[in-house]
Design a protein around this motif. Structure first.
Motif, PDB file in Angstrom:
ATOM      1  N   THR A 101      -3.501  -2.785   4.367  1.00 12.36           N
ATOM      2  CA  THR A 101      -4.739  -3.329   4.247  1.00 12.36           C
ATOM      3  C   THR A 101      -5.038  -2.869   2.468  1.00 12.36           C
ATOM      4  OG1 THR A 101      -4.932  -3.693   6.079  1.00 12.36           O
ATOM      5  CG2 THR A 101      -7.088  -3.964   4.926  1.00 12.36           C
ATOM      6  N   SER A 102      -5.030  -1.569   2.694  1.00 21.06           N
ATOM      7  CA  SER A 102      -5.397  -1.079   1.320  1.00 21.06           C
ATOM      8  C   SER A 102      -5.022  -0.799   0.226  1.00 21.06           C
ATOM      9  CB  SER A 102      -5.884   0.770   1.662  1.00 21.06           C
ATOM     10  OG  SER A 102      -6.994   0.750   2.695  1.00 21.06           O
ATOM     11  N   TYR A 103      -3.322  -0.994   0.459  1.00 23.13           N
ATOM     12  CA  TYR A 103      -2.362  -0.753  -0.863  1.00 23.13           C
ATOM     13  C   TYR A 103      -1.156  -1.501  -1.064  1.00 23.13           C
ATOM     14  CZ  TYR A 103      -5.114   4.517   0.133  1.00 23.13           C
ATOM     15  OH  TYR A 103      -6.390   4.840  -0.133  1.00 23.13           O
ATOM     16  N   GLY A 104      -1.021  -2.174  -0.056  1.00 25.04           N
ATOM     17  CA  GLY A 104      -0.508  -3.325   0.119  1.00 25.04           C
ATOM     18  C   GLY A 104       0.997  -2.182   1.311  1.00 25.04           C
ATOM     19  N   TRP A 105       1.803  -3.611   1.039  1.00 25.97           N
ATOM     20  CA  TRP A 105       3.089  -2.433   2.812  1.00 25.97           C
ATOM     21  C   TRP A 105       4.310  -1.840   1.747  1.00 25.97           C
ATOM     22  CZ3 TRP A 105       5.003  -1.662   6.541  1.00 25.97           C
ATOM     23  CH2 TRP A 105       6.581  -1.069   6.573  1.00 25.97           C
ATOM     24  N   ARG A 106       4.595  -2.066   0.076  1.00 31.23           N
ATOM     25  CA  ARG A 106       5.474  -1.657  -0.227  1.00 31.23           C
ATOM     26  C   ARG A 106       4.727   0.357  -0.849  1.00 31.23           C
ATOM     27  NH1 ARG A 106       8.564  -3.816  -5.449  1.00 31.23           N
ATOM     28  NH2 ARG A 106       9.796  -2.274  -4.933  1.00 31.23           N
ATOM     29  N   VAL A 107       3.493   0.866  -0.866  1.00 30.06           N
ATOM     30  CA  VAL A 107       3.268   1.872  -1.283  1.00 30.06           C
ATOM     31  C   VAL A 107       2.573   2.060   0.565  1.00 30.06           C
ATOM     32  CG1 VAL A 107       1.235   3.092  -2.150  1.00 30.06           C
ATOM     33  CG2 VAL A 107       1.516   1.172  -3.408  1.00 30.06           C
ATOM     34  N   ALA A 249       7.146   1.833  -3.195  1.00 31.21           N
ATOM     35  CA  ALA A 249       6.778   1.705  -4.350  1.00 31.21           C
ATOM     36  C   ALA A 249       5.331   2.393  -5.197  1.00 31.21           C
ATOM     37  CB  ALA A 249       6.207   0.086  -5.124  1.00 31.21           C
ATOM     38  N   LEU A 250       5.209   2.890  -6.045  1.00 29.82           N
ATOM     39  CA  LEU A 250       4.147   3.825  -6.831  1.00 29.82           C
ATOM     40  C   LEU A 250       2.806   2.784  -6.471  1.00 29.82           C
ATOM     41  CD1 LEU A 250       5.948   5.357  -9.980  1.00 29.82           C
ATOM     42  CD2 LEU A 250       5.754   6.488  -7.426  1.00 29.82           C
ATOM     43  N   PRO A 251       2.185   3.886  -6.398  1.00 30.81           N
ATOM     44  CA  PRO A 251       0.984   3.628  -6.480  1.00 30.81           C
ATOM     45  C   PRO A 251       0.119   3.139  -7.595  1.00 30.81           C
ATOM     46  CG  PRO A 251       0.656   6.036  -5.905  1.00 30.81           C
ATOM     47  CD  PRO A 251       1.928   5.403  -5.735  1.00 30.81           C
ATOM     48  N   ALA A 252      -1.416   2.853  -7.554  1.00 30.99           N
ATOM     49  CA  ALA A 252      -1.908   2.751  -8.689  1.00 30.99           C
ATOM     50  C   ALA A 252      -1.996   4.504  -9.026  1.00 30.99           C
ATOM     51  CB  ALA A 252      -3.027   1.667  -8.936  1.00 30.99           C
ATOM     52  N   THR A 253      -2.985   4.098 -10.226  1.00 29.86           N
ATOM     53  CA  THR A 253      -3.244   5.902 -10.695  1.00 29.86           C
ATOM     54  C   THR A 253      -4.786   6.410  -9.336  1.00 29.86           C
ATOM     55  OG1 THR A 253      -2.390   5.940 -12.880  1.00 29.86           O
ATOM     56  CG2 THR A 253      -4.194   7.128 -12.583  1.00 29.86           C
ATOM     57  N   GLY A 254      -5.057   4.883  -9.677  1.00 29.55           N
ATOM     58  CA  GLY A 254      -5.874   5.407  -9.014  1.00 29.55           C
ATOM     59  C   GLY A 254      -6.567   5.342  -7.614  1.00 29.55           C
ATOM     60  N   ASP A 255      -5.104   5.018  -6.598  1.00 26.08           N
ATOM     61  CA  ASP A 255      -4.453   5.733  -5.880  1.00 26.08           C
ATOM     62  C   ASP A 255      -4.685   6.899  -5.326  1.00 26.08           C
ATOM     63  OD1 ASP A 255      -6.142   2.838  -5.032  1.00 26.08           O
ATOM     64  OD2 ASP A 255      -3.886   1.906  -5.517  1.00 26.08           O
ATOM     65  N   HIS A 257      -4.856   9.807  -4.490  1.00 23.74           N
ATOM     66  CA  HIS A 257      -5.761  10.607  -3.689  1.00 23.74           C
ATOM     67  C   HIS A 257      -6.102   9.919  -2.293  1.00 23.74           C
ATOM     68  CE1 HIS A 257      -9.159  12.985  -2.165  1.00 23.74           C
ATOM     69  NE2 HIS A 257     -10.156  12.159  -1.169  1.00 23.74           N
ATOM     70  N   GLY A 258      -6.298   8.674  -2.004  1.00 25.16           N
ATOM     71  CA  GLY A 258      -6.209   7.815  -0.788  1.00 25.16           C
ATOM     72  C   GLY A 258      -4.333   7.978  -0.679  1.00 25.16           C
ATOM     73  N   VAL A 259      -4.062   7.522  -1.051  1.00 28.06           N
ATOM     74  CA  VAL A 259      -2.471   7.750  -1.302  1.00 28.06           C
ATOM     75  C   VAL A 259      -1.839   9.530  -0.446  1.00 28.06           C
ATOM     76  CG1 VAL A 259       0.172   7.902  -1.564  1.00 28.06           C
ATOM     77  CG2 VAL A 259      -1.538   5.632  -2.402  1.00 28.06           C
ATOM     78  N   ALA A 260      -2.799  10.149  -1.240  1.00 27.46           N
ATOM     79  CA  ALA A 260      -2.216  11.427  -0.531  1.00 27.46           C
ATOM     80  C   ALA A 260      -2.543  11.794   1.013  1.00 27.46           C
ATOM     81  CB  ALA A 260      -2.413  12.317  -1.303  1.00 27.46           C
ATOM     82  N   LEU A 261      -3.706  11.216   1.437  1.00 28.82           N
ATOM     83  CA  LEU A 261      -4.624  11.653   2.279  1.00 28.82           C
ATOM     84  C   LEU A 261      -3.809  10.671   3.537  1.00 28.82           C
ATOM     85  CD1 LEU A 261      -8.360  11.304   1.795  1.00 28.82           C
ATOM     86  CD2 LEU A 261      -6.875  13.135   2.655  1.00 28.82           C
ATOM     87  N   GLY A 262      -3.020   9.926   3.305  1.00 28.14           N
ATOM     88  CA  GLY A 262      -1.683   8.647   4.343  1.00 28.14           C
ATOM     89  C   GLY A 262      -0.850   9.598   4.484  1.00 28.14           C
ATOM     90  N   VAL A 263      -0.307  10.136   3.722  1.00 26.38           N
ATOM     91  CA  VAL A 263       0.516  11.000   3.570  1.00 26.38           C
ATOM     92  C   VAL A 263       0.678  11.765   4.815  1.00 26.38           C
ATOM     93  CG1 VAL A 263       2.250  13.231   3.109  1.00 26.38           C
ATOM     94  CG2 VAL A 263       2.005  10.497   1.360  1.00 26.38           C
ATOM     95  N   VAL A 264      -0.744  12.609   3.919  1.00 23.65           N
ATOM     96  CA  VAL A 264      -0.606  14.073   5.907  1.00 23.65           C
ATOM     97  C   VAL A 264      -1.281  12.955   7.128  1.00 23.65           C
ATOM     98  CG1 VAL A 264      -2.425  15.521   6.288  1.00 23.65           C
ATOM     99  CG2 VAL A 264      -1.928  15.392   3.501  1.00 23.65           C
TER     100      VAL A 264
END
Length: 786
Positions: A101-107, A249-255, A257-264
């Protein structure tokens, strides 16, 4: 690799050859027929589950299939468990749905890939066991919260609608959904739920019931929907998986921080769930034990591949792993083949999959979600007073979300652990001018006010016996007790301090404070084997160890025992005849917290009691029974079996040739034939070995209780209400005692708060009928410890 006496590979400490050598040595071709059969059963379970989890996650349906194939093949090849099956896990659904929902399927695919790399790094650093530091109460509470959230969301899909943005919104919207939607999709979902619940309970059709309930429910509801021509939304797979592939796919620059939290979040939740699942499944088989670090690397490889190929995050899955073991899987070949079958099935029968209604998958997920609220876990946690952590984590996940729920559950577990670590109890008793004070727990500065208050209320000049049953004493506690002792002795009193566990006070008075909680030699760990205690040379001959033990007894215990033994020297009045196995790991006085004179103990191979008129006769056992009941007049007879009993294993495998070198052992074990018949030998042969051993050991206890009634003195005592017969079972792995209940089942010993109040009158109490003997036998099955 070392082997045990039966030739089974056993875990060993990883030396220079490392864990990779150990896992590569796992046999792949040692159980081909069983592994092939198990892989087919797991494949039938995995297909509908994988599709359903993809639906619940908001991911493309093909992503569930990709994850199932990759988890099966890559997870088995690279992992460290012989039987664990990996794939898309329901415990990750909330995280994945939020990420999609937040970043899309590819991210989200990129997050899965990076989480896999984090897992590989953690496994390579060999810190897999650190994940087990998370309280199981938090993990089970988290999974239960995820299950409730999934069930609430999919209930809306089952009713023909769409799930809301949160669990609370789903609850608020549910009444309107129930009132307004009566479409064919509802009938499909309800039918799926009904079949899932009813299939395992159908009488008869024993062979058909071996088919997975999920497969039957989804297939049946699909057939009904197709035959009735219902217009319902169905599974939609891409015509060409290659052209429809959507990788990371690579996330947007502003995302970022959220992507890093998602990985963890994905890495930690998937790792903890996989490792706990691997340990749990290890209890179901007797093959090689899991290598946790290697398993974590394998899970990381699977997630890296799944993310790169556009699949869901992967974890070890309890349902599939348990199904694999029970269906006969014993090597990684079963998990690998299950992934191959899924790939072949989707490639050949994709059109059949597209007939499945989404409401049927929703019904499947509703049941799976509710089953994640495991009441057995809740009962176990309640016995350990951790149900509050479970409930707190569950509610927090439902109300706030997964990560918040885990944090809240972890904080609760830390607070409760801190409270237990600093908890201290003080018991006081005054008899004939002598004060007996017992301090138990961890004695820190937090407990000083309570202890000091009790000590200051002791009358001036009194004699005080102070027992310190403490596993830790800090400086503030020592100063408080020591200064009180000096003051009390200066005013004419006397203080005798006895330390039952570690000699904290004594060492402090000698200006030699102990380091941490390391147990000193001697009395500190009197209950441990010689090899686990200081001061004993494990390589010494047995006679040397016995002499060392006798010296320690004379140095630390004999003086204290003299007063007790002088009172017991001329007469014994034991409270129970305790019949148990000769196994060196079973220590009757230890597991019943009894002392000299409490138990009249009878030990033999397999805790057997041959019937009085049985052949061949055994005067040794009969003499002990008759002497205890008729001469010593014990009020209780206890038969105690135990897990991993060599005698029970010999019974299962056959007692052997009575004329061989172990002929007498074979003739003695022939007395256990009735126990084998009671446990249904044919049924035991089809059960997993640990379950068969446990069932036979417990049935053997019940049979020996029946055999006791063939002795006239025993039967007369029972009929007159003077004698109680009880059954116990000691589980070596958990070090816990189970007691035989009136329903014929063994259950853990109830806690003090759960135990019924003791009757006001003393003496032997009326007893319940012994399970399996009918109402005419008045033998007890209460299982009360002596």
């Amino acid at each position: 690799m070392r082997h045990d006496a039966q030739g089974t590979p056993t875990p060993h400490q990883e030396g220079s050859r490392g864990p990779l050598h150990r896992i590569r040595s796992l046999p792949l071709l040692g159980n081909v027929p069983g592994d092939v059969a198990a892989s087919l059963v797991v494949f039938l379970v995995a297909v509908p589950l994988s599709l359903g989890i993809a639906v619940a996650s908001g991911a493309p349906l093909i992503a569930g299939i990709v994850a199932a194939v990759v988890g099966g093949i890559v997870g088995a090849v690279a992992g460290g468990s012989a039987v664990q099956v990996s794939g898309p896990a329901a415990g990750l659904t909330i995280i994945v749905a939020d990420l999609v929902t937040s970043y899309g399927w590819r991210v989200t695919c990129l997050i899965t890939l990076l989480a896999g790399m984090v897992q590989i790094g953690l496994g390579a650093c060999r810190i897999a066991r650190a994940a087990l530091a998370v309280s199981p109460a938090v993990v089970h509470g988290m999974l239960a919260g995820v299950g409730v959230t999934i069930a609430l969301a999919q209930l809306h899909v089952l009713l023909g609608g769409a799930p809301q943005s949160s669990a609370l919104a789903n609850i608020a919207e549910l009444p309107r959904r129930l009132a307004d939607n009566h479409t064919p999709a509802v009938a499909v979902g309800v039918l799926t739920v009904a079949v899932l619940l009813a299939w395992p309970r159908l009488p008869g059709l024993r062979r058909l019931r071996r088919l997975p309930a999920a497969l039957i429910a989804v297939t049946g509801s699909t057939a009904v929907a197709a035959a009735a021509g219902w217009d319902v939304e169905r599974v939609d797979l891409p015509e060409s998986p290659v052209t429809a592939w959507s990788g990371p796919a690579l996330p947007a620059t502003g995302d970022l921080h959220g992507v890093a939290l998602g990985v963890v979040a994905v890495a930690l939740v998937a790792s903890v769930e996989s490792l706990l699942c691997a340990i749990a499944v290890d209890r179901l088989h007797e093959g090689p034990r899991v290598d946790l670090n290697r398993e974590l690397v394998g899970q990381g490889c699977a997630n890296t591949a799944s993310g790169a190929l556009g699949g869901l995050p992967i974890a070890g899955v309890v349902v599939r792993s348990t199904t694999n073991v029970r269906a006969g899987g014993r090597t990684p070949l079963a998990a690998m083949l299950h992934g191959v079958w899924i790939l072949v099935f989707i490639a050949v029968f994709a059109h059949a999959v597209e007939l499945i209604p989404l409401a049927s998958l929703a019904g499947l997920l509703v049941v799976i979600g509710l089953q994640m609220v495991n009441l057995a876990h809740l009962r176990d946690l309640r016995r350990h007073r951790e149900a509050g952590i479970y409930a707190g984590a569950l509610l927090a996940v439902v109300v706030f979300g997964l990560l918040e729920g885990v944090v809240i559950g972890f904080a609760l577990s830390m607070l409760i652990s801190l409270r237990r670590l600093t908890r201290v109890s003080v018991l006081t008793e005054e008899r004939a001018g002598r004060w007996h004070i017992v301090v138990q727990g961890s004695l820190t500065f937090l407990g000083v006010p309570r202890v000091a208050h009790v000590l200051r209320n002791v009358p001036v000049g009194a004699h005080v016996d102070l027992d310190l049953h403490v596993d830790f004493m800090d400086h503030a506690a020592f100063e408080s007790i020591h200064s009180w002792r000096l003051d009390h002795e200066r005013t004419g009193g006397s203080v005798d301090i006895d330390e039952v566990h570690e000699n904290w006070y004594e060492q402090r008075t000698r200006q030699a404070p102990p380091e941490g909680k390391t147990a000193p030699s001697g009395l500190a760990r009197w209950w441990a084997p010689w090899g686990m205690r200081g001061g004993f040379d494990a390589a010494a001959p047995p006679s040397g160890l016995l002499l060392s033990g006798a010296r320690e007894y004379h140095a630390s215990t004999a003086g204290r025992m003299q007063a007790v033994m002088s009172r017991l020297a001329h007469r014994q009045r034991p409270r129970a005849l305790f019949i148990t196995c000769a196994d060196s790991r079973v220590v009757p006085n230890l597991i019943t917290a009894s002392g000299p004179g409490d138990l009249f103990t009878l030990r033999n191979i397999g805790n057997l009691v041959p019937p009085r008129s049985g052949e061949p006769s055994d005067d040794s056992v009969g003499a002990a029974v008759e002497y205890a009941v008729a001469v010593l007049d014990v009020p209780s007879v206890v038969v105690c079996g135990h897990s991993h009993c060599g005698a029970m294993k010999a019974l299962l495998e056959g007692t052997g040739d009575p004329d061989s070198e172990l002929g007498q052992l074979g003739r003695w074990l022939a007395h256990g034939g009735t126990s084998l018949a009671r446990a249904d030998h044919a049924r035991l042969e089809s059960a997993p070995a640990p379950e068969a051993m446990r069932t036979l050991s417990q049935a053997n206890v019940v049979q020996q209780l029946e055999n006791l009634l063939t002795y006239p003195a025993v039967r007369r005592g029972v009929e007159q209400g003077r004698l109680e017969l009880s059954g116990m079972y000691y589980d070596l792995e958990s070090a816990e005692v189970h007691v035989l209940g009136a329903d014929g089942a063994f259950a853990p010993v109830p806690t003090a708060s759960e135990a019924p109040e003791a009757p006001a009158r003393s003496g032997p109490q009326p007893t319940a009928p012994l399970p399996g003997t009918g109402g005419g036998d008045a033998a007890a099955a209460s299982g009360r410890t002596p």
